[in-house]
Design an enzyme around this catalytic site. Structure first.
Site, PDB file in Angstrom:
ATOM      1  N   HIS A  97       1.104   4.393   7.056  1.00 59.30           N
ATOM      2  CA  HIS A  97       1.178   4.939   5.693  1.00 59.30           C
ATOM      3  C   HIS A  97       1.793   6.336   5.703  1.00 59.30           C
ATOM      4  CE1 HIS A  97      -1.995   1.814   5.518  1.00 59.30           C
ATOM      5  NE2 HIS A  97      -1.346   1.510   4.405  1.00 59.30           N
ATOM      6  N   ASP A 124      -1.243   7.561   9.468  1.00 57.54           N
ATOM      7  CA  ASP A 124      -2.006   6.727  10.408  1.00 57.54           C
ATOM      8  C   ASP A 124      -1.077   5.808  11.201  1.00 57.54           C
ATOM      9  OD1 ASP A 124      -1.145   4.929   8.526  1.00 57.54           O
ATOM     10  OD2 ASP A 124      -3.116   4.449   7.738  1.00 57.54           O
ATOM     11  N   SER A 126       0.816  -1.220   0.000  1.00 55.45           N
ATOM     12  CA  SER A 126       0.000   0.000   0.000  1.00 55.45           C
ATOM     13  C   SER A 126       0.846   1.265   0.000  1.00 55.45           C
ATOM     14  CB  SER A 126      -0.940   0.025   1.202  1.00 55.45           C
ATOM     15  OG  SER A 126      -0.199  -0.072   2.402  1.00 55.45           O
TER      16      SER A 126
END
Lengths: 249, 249
Positions: free
Chosen positions: B197, B194, B15
């Protein structure tokens, strides 16, 4: 080497397309919206007109006999006019009737069954040039503006005429941005960085227009309708991950 | 269909790579830096680990016999660890020695002459995972964090070890970001949205690290050394534009 696994969105145009790779540009936004679904190929070439676009497009869009090896272009945006509308004797100047016939040629290359580049699975969106602000542009280039507000407007209207004739949807960024200013030229700098190129707010009009057309005219291309090419991690069969991860299975 | 005209940069990862398409992400920045020179193919798959990356990479990186039809990958970034470092019994957890051997497998697929995916013209950059902030992450997921600061640090160190063994450059985003905080965990939210990320400031460390390696180790890939594939508009021979616009001429 990159294997062909994702279909693509091709963005054909001039500097307004090329600059779409910047943060909040329409190329960047489409890349984010379609991540893991479609690759975005930016084919924006600053300064180019429809006249120069034709021989380039003949080389960057695959011919039918090459199609088995290359990614399908699911969506093609065609976005010219900002330079075609430059005033003579600029080398960029393209006469209005020629501009229209050039746009039509680019379209027919893809849509005509007799074309070497015929690609029936490619959906096309035309994008009209935004308003030009000659006050900003003259300041930017430090001289007399080689663009006029009323002239670029004619080129934008020509895109709508070509769209109507060809039955293709148009993002009318000229009207979209002009309406947002309340028809007040002094508000154009919100949408144009230098009188010709777009700010993030200007690009938002383009992006929103594209997504509206996709939703209404090409719903099969809506991001909600296209699955991740490589599945979501929580859908992997962890005990049998190799088989579970076969693409397309 | 999109003809193969530009070579590519492939970004392989999880991600943190996928999210690089957002404004100021490293994928977006590379797209802007290399516009008209190299296409950026984002192959970031959220949640993925090195264990799941291997069967996917076997499908998305072309085998030698397919290479004549597909774009050359001039640069490949490999960026895992954020999920591999998840604590057992998470299905994402990959043991540290396995993580190292998986990274090595991915590298050897490209660098080993006996590999089906051997691609000697592909330059590789490894990217170590950034620090994790379990305080932010626990809040984000609304539970006990499944990542630990000291554990992710070990995975970052492992990337440097693999890089040293394989003779490959590493963007050590762990140390880069940790140093920027002055080794103060309360400063991590500047770089982590967060706890896991990256923010634009976090992505800047990655992008700057990649460009530094390109400048120092792979100078032939520096954007100043790569010409526009389609020439600049003011280099067109206007009187003979069709011949002048032959790509590669």
């Amino acid at each position: 080497m990159a294997a062909y696994v994702q279909d693509v969105i091709m963005l054909l145009g001039d500097s307004l397309t090329q600059g779409g790779v910047e943060p909040y540009g329409f190329s960047q936004r489409l890349s984010a919206t379609y991540v893991r679904k479609l690759d975005v190929l930016n084919r924006g070439f600053g300064g180019y007109t429809t006249e120069w676009a034709i021989p380039v497009f003949e080389q960057i869009f695959a011919k039918q006999h090459e199609q088995q090896h290359v990614p399908k272009v699911r969506l093609l945006t065609i976005f010219y006019g900002a330079n075609d509308a430059a005033l003579a004797p600029s080398p960029q100047h393209v006469e209005l009737p020629t501009y229209k016939s050039n746009l039509t040629k680019l379209i027919h290359m893809v849509t005509s069954p007799s074309s070497q580049w015929y690609s029936p699975e490619t959906k096309i969106i035309l994008i009209a040039p935004p308003p030009v602000n000659p006050v900003q542009w003259a300041e930017h280039i430090g001289g007399v503006s080689d663009r006029k507000f009323e002239v670029t407007k004619l080129y934008a209207e020509a895109v709508k005429e070509v769209g109507a004739t060809e039955g293709l949807p148009v993002v009318d960024s000229w009207t979209g941005i002009w309406d947002k200013t309340g028809h007040d030229q002094s508000k154009l700098p919100t949408y144009l960085s230098d009188g010709l190129h777009l700010t993030p707010a200007g690009y938002e009009v383009i992006y929103d227009g594209i997504m509206k057309i996709i939703t209404e005219t090409y719903p099969e291309l809506h991001p909600d309708k296209i699955r991740f090419v490589v599945k979501a991690w929580d859908e992997i069969d962890y005990k049998n991950h190799r088989q579970s991860l076969v693409i397309g299975a």
